[in-house]
Design a protein around this motif. Structure first.
Motif, PDB file in Angstrom:
ATOM      1  N   GLU A 121      -0.424 -44.528 -20.883  1.00 17.64           N
ATOM      2  CA  GLU A 121       0.836 -44.311 -21.578  1.00 17.64           C
ATOM      3  C   GLU A 121       1.815 -43.587 -20.661  1.00 17.64           C
ATOM      4  OE1 GLU A 121       0.140 -42.224 -25.193  1.00 17.64           O
ATOM      5  OE2 GLU A 121      -0.803 -43.930 -26.208  1.00 17.64           O
ATOM      6  N   MET A 122       3.058 -44.061 -20.653  1.00 23.01           N
ATOM      7  CA  MET A 122       4.122 -43.444 -19.874  1.00 23.01           C
ATOM      8  C   MET A 122       5.415 -43.589 -20.664  1.00 23.01           C
ATOM      9  SD  MET A 122       3.348 -45.186 -16.139  1.00 23.01           S
ATOM     10  CE  MET A 122       4.695 -44.347 -15.305  1.00 23.01           C
ATOM     11  N   GLU A 123       6.398 -42.788 -20.295  1.00 25.36           N
ATOM     12  CA  GLU A 123       7.716 -42.960 -20.885  1.00 25.36           C
ATOM     13  C   GLU A 123       8.483 -43.994 -20.079  1.00 25.36           C
ATOM     14  OE1 GLU A 123       9.716 -39.253 -21.153  1.00 25.36           O
ATOM     15  OE2 GLU A 123       8.333 -38.417 -22.635  1.00 25.36           O
ATOM     16  N   GLY A 124       9.363 -44.753 -20.736  1.00 25.81           N
ATOM     17  CA  GLY A 124      10.151 -45.755 -20.035  1.00 25.81           C
ATOM     18  C   GLY A 124      10.547 -46.886 -20.952  1.00 25.81           C
ATOM     19  N   ASP A 125      11.374 -47.806 -20.430  1.00 24.33           N
ATOM     20  CA  ASP A 125      11.976 -48.850 -21.258  1.00 24.33           C
ATOM     21  C   ASP A 125      11.390 -50.245 -21.045  1.00 24.33           C
ATOM     22  OD1 ASP A 125      13.742 -46.971 -22.341  1.00 24.33           O
ATOM     23  OD2 ASP A 125      15.139 -47.215 -20.659  1.00 24.33           O
ATOM     24  N   THR A 126      10.585 -50.438 -20.020  1.00 24.60           N
ATOM     25  CA  THR A 126      10.047 -51.776 -19.749  1.00 24.60           C
ATOM     26  C   THR A 126       8.937 -52.110 -20.735  1.00 24.60           C
ATOM     27  OG1 THR A 126      10.561 -51.567 -17.395  1.00 24.60           O
ATOM     28  CG2 THR A 126       8.993 -53.273 -18.014  1.00 24.60           C
ATOM     29  N   THR A 127       9.112 -53.214 -21.445  1.00 24.73           N
ATOM     30  CA  THR A 127       8.128 -53.597 -22.473  1.00 24.73           C
ATOM     31  C   THR A 127       7.553 -54.988 -22.242  1.00 24.73           C
ATOM     32  OG1 THR A 127       9.914 -54.428 -23.885  1.00 24.73           O
ATOM     33  CG2 THR A 127       9.206 -52.142 -24.228  1.00 24.73           C
ATOM     34  N   GLU A 128       7.987 -55.662 -21.153  1.00 28.05           N
ATOM     35  CA  GLU A 128       7.468 -57.001 -20.866  1.00 28.05           C
ATOM     36  C   GLU A 128       7.479 -57.239 -19.365  1.00 28.05           C
ATOM     37  OE1 GLU A 128      10.035 -59.478 -23.147  1.00 28.05           O
ATOM     38  OE2 GLU A 128      11.724 -59.262 -21.768  1.00 28.05           O
ATOM     39  N   ILE A 129       6.828 -58.314 -18.950  1.00 25.57           N
ATOM     40  CA  ILE A 129       6.734 -58.646 -17.526  1.00 25.57           C
ATOM     41  C   ILE A 129       8.128 -58.977 -16.992  1.00 25.57           C
ATOM     42  CG2 ILE A 129       5.767 -60.261 -15.841  1.00 25.57           C
ATOM     43  CD1 ILE A 129       3.457 -60.694 -17.905  1.00 25.57           C
ATOM     44  N   PRO A 130       8.620 -58.244 -15.979  1.00 21.12           N
ATOM     45  CA  PRO A 130       9.956 -58.522 -15.445  1.00 21.12           C
ATOM     46  C   PRO A 130      10.071 -59.962 -14.946  1.00 21.12           C
ATOM     47  CG  PRO A 130       9.144 -56.433 -14.619  1.00 21.12           C
ATOM     48  CD  PRO A 130       7.994 -57.091 -15.318  1.00 21.12           C
ATOM     49  N   GLY A 131      11.097 -60.657 -15.402  1.00 26.04           N
ATOM     50  CA  GLY A 131      11.310 -62.036 -14.978  1.00 26.04           C
ATOM     51  C   GLY A 131      10.491 -63.054 -15.739  1.00 26.04           C
ATOM     52  N   GLY A 132       9.558 -62.586 -16.583  1.00 33.51           N
ATOM     53  CA  GLY A 132       8.734 -63.517 -17.347  1.00 33.51           C
ATOM     54  C   GLY A 132       7.703 -64.233 -16.478  1.00 33.51           C
ATOM     55  N   LEU A 133       7.104 -65.278 -17.043  1.00 33.91           N
ATOM     56  CA  LEU A 133       6.073 -66.049 -16.351  1.00 33.91           C
ATOM     57  C   LEU A 133       6.554 -67.466 -16.088  1.00 33.91           C
ATOM     58  CD1 LEU A 133       2.966 -64.970 -18.470  1.00 33.91           C
ATOM     59  CD2 LEU A 133       3.464 -64.284 -16.109  1.00 33.91           C
ATOM     60  N   PRO A 134       6.052 -68.114 -15.028  1.00 31.68           N
ATOM     61  CA  PRO A 134       6.360 -69.529 -14.813  1.00 31.68           C
ATOM     62  C   PRO A 134       5.898 -70.352 -16.018  1.00 31.68           C
ATOM     63  CG  PRO A 134       5.321 -68.581 -12.861  1.00 31.68           C
ATOM     64  CD  PRO A 134       5.198 -67.563 -13.962  1.00 31.68           C
ATOM     65  N   PRO A 135       6.604 -71.436 -16.348  1.00 36.36           N
ATOM     66  CA  PRO A 135       6.295 -72.218 -17.556  1.00 36.36           C
ATOM     67  C   PRO A 135       4.838 -72.640 -17.681  1.00 36.36           C
ATOM     68  CG  PRO A 135       8.379 -72.934 -16.610  1.00 36.36           C
ATOM     69  CD  PRO A 135       7.806 -71.945 -15.652  1.00 36.36           C
ATOM     70  N   ALA A 136       4.221 -73.080 -16.595  1.00 38.84           N
ATOM     71  CA  ALA A 136       2.834 -73.558 -16.671  1.00 38.84           C
ATOM     72  C   ALA A 136       1.890 -72.441 -17.103  1.00 38.84           C
ATOM     73  CB  ALA A 136       2.390 -74.123 -15.327  1.00 38.84           C
ATOM     74  N   TYR A 137       2.148 -71.228 -16.632  1.00 37.15           N
ATOM     75  CA  TYR A 137       1.277 -70.099 -16.966  1.00 37.15           C
ATOM     76  C   TYR A 137       1.574 -69.592 -18.375  1.00 37.15           C
ATOM     77  CZ  TYR A 137      -0.058 -70.227 -12.080  1.00 37.15           C
ATOM     78  OH  TYR A 137      -0.538 -70.634 -10.869  1.00 37.15           O
ATOM     79  N   GLN A 138       2.833 -69.632 -18.764  1.00 39.90           N
ATOM     80  CA  GLN A 138       3.195 -69.247 -20.129  1.00 39.90           C
ATOM     81  C   GLN A 138       2.564 -70.214 -21.132  1.00 39.90           C
ATOM     82  OE1 GLN A 138       5.216 -66.400 -20.975  1.00 39.90           O
ATOM     83  NE2 GLN A 138       4.131 -66.933 -22.860  1.00 39.90           N
ATOM     84  N   LYS A 139       2.561 -71.505 -20.788  1.00 39.86           N
ATOM     85  CA  LYS A 139       1.954 -72.518 -21.653  1.00 39.86           C
ATOM     86  C   LYS A 139       0.452 -72.297 -21.781  1.00 39.86           C
ATOM     87  CE  LYS A 139       1.507 -77.546 -22.196  1.00 39.86           C
ATOM     88  NZ  LYS A 139       1.800 -78.873 -21.582  1.00 39.86           N
ATOM     89  N   ALA A 140      -0.201 -71.941 -20.666  1.00 42.30           N
ATOM     90  CA  ALA A 140      -1.647 -71.698 -20.703  1.00 42.30           C
ATOM     91  C   ALA A 140      -1.974 -70.526 -21.624  1.00 42.30           C
ATOM     92  CB  ALA A 140      -2.163 -71.423 -19.291  1.00 42.30           C
TER      93      ALA A 140
END
Length: 551
Positions: A473-492
Motif C-alpha cells: 500500500e502506498m499513497e498516490g493517484d495511479t490506479t491502472e497500468i499506464p498506457g493500458g495493454l496491447p489489444p491482443a493481451y487485453q483480449k487474452a
C-alpha cells in the motif's frame, strides 16, 4: 593556492550510462575520430560544429564510417540522454514523436536535434572501454567466451566490481592512459601535424577544456563543492599549473596534460568509495543457512546529484521492497541476488543487474539505462528509457520504453512482454523521470550481437499473459497500468475472466449441499496450495510476511 590543493577525478556517469557494453565499431578508432574532428570544423555552417546535428552525424556515420542508420542513431541518442535536460523537455520530445505518423516525419523531427560536437567525439572515444584486446585476453578474462554457468548460486565469492562500466579504477586508468589521445582529439586542426599528431608547442582552446569537463571534474582541498574541469583550469591561482595564457586565451598542451596527470585521483563518489566508506543500509535480512550477509550501501548522504549510488549484493531468498529518497535519482547496481523479489519503487537514474538468478525485479521508472548481464531466469518489470542485455538465459522483460531494447552478445531464450503492473505513485515518478507512455518499443528489439540470431528472443504469447499485482500500500493517484495493454493481451485477459465467470456460474448452478460445498472448497484449496508450491509462488507469499519483531 598551489596545485597540491586541487583534486581531479573521472566522472562515473559517462561510463555507467554512456559506454555501451559491447566492443565498439572498428571505425571509432582514434584515427577515424581525428578525421571526423577535422571534418566537422570545415563544415561549421552545415550543422557540424560547435553543435553536431543528427542529419550531419547520419551523413558521417552512414556515408563515411559505414554504420547502419539504426546504429548511428543509437549512439547519438545515448549521448543525448546524458545531457542535462528537464523532465518536461523529455516528455515534450515523447509527445512530438508520438504524433508522427511516418518514418519520414520522425526523421524530420530528429533532424532538429543537436549535441555538443567535441563532447560527442569524447563519448565515441570512450566506447573503447569495452574494446576486446587479444593481448589482454591472453593474460586476463576479457575474451567474450561463454560465461561459466555454475549450477548453484555462488554466495561466497567476493563482490568486487569487475564490470568496467562501474569500476571507477577502470575509468581513471582509461582516461590517464589515453589522456594524450583525448586531448589531441580536441585540438584545432592547425595545432596538429599533417599526420594528425600534436607538437610540444600545440595549444588547447578553452572550448576543448570545456568539452573535457564531460569526463573530468574536481574540487580544491577543504571545499565541499564540486567544480567542472574548466572552472578549475581557468581559476586565476592555477593558471601557471594548468598552462593557461591570458594573452592567447589558450592552454599549453604540454602544461595542461602534466597538470591533469598530477592532479588526477580516485573518484570520491565512485563505487569503490561507496563500498568502502558509504552508509550501510539494513534493508535486507540475514537468511539462516547462508554464509554471507546481504550487503547494501549508498553514498547519497554525501554525493551531489547524478553521483548518487546504491549498491546491493547477495540478497538471498527474501523480498526486499523500498520506496525511499535514498533511491531517487540514484545509479543502482544489483549484484548476485538469488531467489528473491526486489521492489525499488522510486524514480531511478540507472540500474545495472548482474549475475542474479531466479529472481524478480520490479523497478520504478529508470531515467536512463537499465542493463542486465550474466543473469539466469530473472523477471524484470520496468518503465525505462533504454534496456540492454548481455549473457542472459531464460529472462523475461515486461517493459514500457521509448527506445528499442538492445540485445547484445551471449543471450539465450529472451522473452519480451508488455508492462503489466502499477503502483500508486508510478505516473508521478514517470513524470519526474521524463518518461511517457508513448512511443513504446517493448516489442521491437534491436539485435546487436554478431551471431545475429533473430531466434534469440520471442514475444510472450498472449495466452500466457497475466497482470502483476504489487502487494504494497502506498499513497498516490495511479490506479491502472499506464498506457493500458496491447489489444491482443487485453483480449487474452478478457477471455480468462470470461472462463472464470463461466466456472463460477457452473458451480452455482450445481446446487451443492453444505457438506458438498465444504468438501469442494477443501479440494480447490488443496489444488491451489499445490500450484503455489510447484510454481514457487508459495515462497513469494511467505517472504511477504514480516519476521517476528520486524517491521
Amino acid at each position: 593556492m598551489d596545485q597540491s590543493g586541487v583534486l581531479l577525478w573521472v566522472k562515473a556517469e559517462p561510463f555507467i550510462v554512456g559506454a555501451l557494453q559491447i566492443p565498439p565499431p572498428s571505425k571509432f578508432s582514434l584515427h577515424y575520430l581525428k578525421k571526423i574532428s577535422t571534418y566537422v570544423r570545415t563544415r561549421a555552417t552545415e550543422g557540424a560544429y560547435p553543435r553536431l546535428y543528427w542529419f550531419t552525424w547520419r551523413h558521417i556515420a552512414c556515408g563515411k564510417l559505414q554504420l547502419a542508420k539504426d546504429v548511428a542513431w543509437l549512439y547519438f541518442e545515448i549521448f543525448d540522454s546524458l545531457s542535462v535536460r528537464t523532465p518536461e523537455k523529455s516528455l515534450e520530445w515523447s509527445e512530438i514523436l508520438s504524433n508522427c505518423t511516418s518514418e519520414d516525419e520522425v526523421e524530420k523531427q530528429r533532424n532538429q536535434l543537436s549535441v555538443d560536437t567535441l563532447q560527442f567525439l569524447l563519448f565515441l572515444y570512450i566506447q573503447q572501454l569495452n574494446k576486446v584486446s587479444l593481448r589482454t585476453s591472453l593474460i586476463g578474462e576479457e575474451w567474450p567466451s561463454p560465461r561459466n554457468r555454475s549450477q548453484s548460486p555462488n554466495l561466497t565469492e567476493k563482490s568486487n566490481c569487475h564490470n568496467k562500466n562501474w569500476n571507477d579504477y577502470s575509468h581513471q586508468a582509461f582516461v590517464y592512459d589515453h589522456l594524450s589521445d583525448l586531448l589531441e582529439l580536441l585540438l584545432d586542426p592547425e595545432q596538429l601535424t599533417a599526420s594528425f599528431h600534436s607538437t610540444h608547442t600545440s595549444l588547447v582552446s578553452q572550448e576543448a577544456v570545456v568539452a573535457l569537463s564531460f569526463l573530468i571534474e574536481g574540487t580544491v582541498s577543504g571545499a565541499r563543492k564540486v567544480y567542472s574541469l574548466h572552472e578549475l583550469a581557468l581559476w586565476q591561482p592555477l593558471h601557471a599549473e594548468s598552462g593557461f595564457s591570458k594573452i592567447s586565451r589558450t592552454f599549453s598542451l604540454f602544461k595542461l596534460q602534466a597538470w591533469l596527470r598530477t592532479c588526477l585521483t580516485g573518484n570520491p563518489f565512485g563505487i569503490s568509495s561507496c563500498l568502502k566508506s558509504g552508509k550501510k543500509l539494513a534493508w535486507a535480512l540475514q537468511v539462516e543457512g547462508t554464509t554471507k550477509r546481504a550487503k547494501i550501501a549508498c553514498n547519497t548522504q554525501i554525493a551531489p546529484k547524478r553521483h548518487r549510488m546504491v549498491v546491493m549484493s547477495q540478497v538471498y531468498k527474501q523480498t526486499l521492497a523500498k520506496s525511499s529518497v535514498t533511491l531517487v535519482g540514484s545509479h543502482v547496481r544489483i549484484h548476485r541476488c538469488n531467489e528473491s523479489f526486489i521492489y525499488l519503487l522510486s524514480p531511478l537514474r540507472s540500474v545495472t543487474i548482474e549475475k542474479c538468478r531466479n529472481s524478480t525485479f520490479v523497478l520504478g521508472p529508470v531515467e536512463t539505462a537499465l542493463h542486465l548481464h550474466g543473469c539466469d531466469n530473472v523477471k524484470v518489470i520496468a518503465v525505462c528509457h533504454r534496456l540492454s542485455i548481455s549473457s542472459t538465459i531464460g529472462c523475461i522483460f515486461h517493459l514500457l520504453t521509448p527506445s528499442r531494447p538492445l540485445i547484445l552478445s551471449g543471450n539465450e531464450r529472451v522473452t519480451f512482454a508488455p508492462f503489466h503492473t502499477h503502483y500508486p505513485m508510478l505516473e508521478e515518478h514517470m513524470a519526474r523521470a521524463g518518461l511517457a507512455t508513448v512511443p513504446n518499443y517493448w516489442d521491437y528489439p534491436m539485435v546487436m550481437c554478431r551471431e545475429n540470431n533473430n531466434n534469440v528472443f520471442q514475444l510472450l504469447p498472449p495466452s500466457e499473459f497475466c497482470v502483476f499485482i504489487i502487494p504494497f500500500e502506498m499513497e498516490g493517484d495511479t490506479t491502472e497500468i499506464p498506457g493500458g495493454l496491447p489489444p491482443a493481451y487485453q483480449k487474452a485477459l478478457a477471455l480468462r475472466e470470461e472462463k472464470i465467470q463461466i466456472w463460477q456460474k457452473t458451480v452455482k448452478e450445481a446446487h451443492l449441499t453444505k457438506d458438498q460445498r465444504k468438501q469442494f472448497q477443501i479440494l480447490v484449496e488443496n489444488k491451489f496450495y499445490e500450484w503455489l508450491v510447484n510454481t514457487g509462488h508459495r515462497h513469494q507469499l511467505d517472504s511477504l510476511i514480516p519476521p517476528a519483531g520486524g517491521s
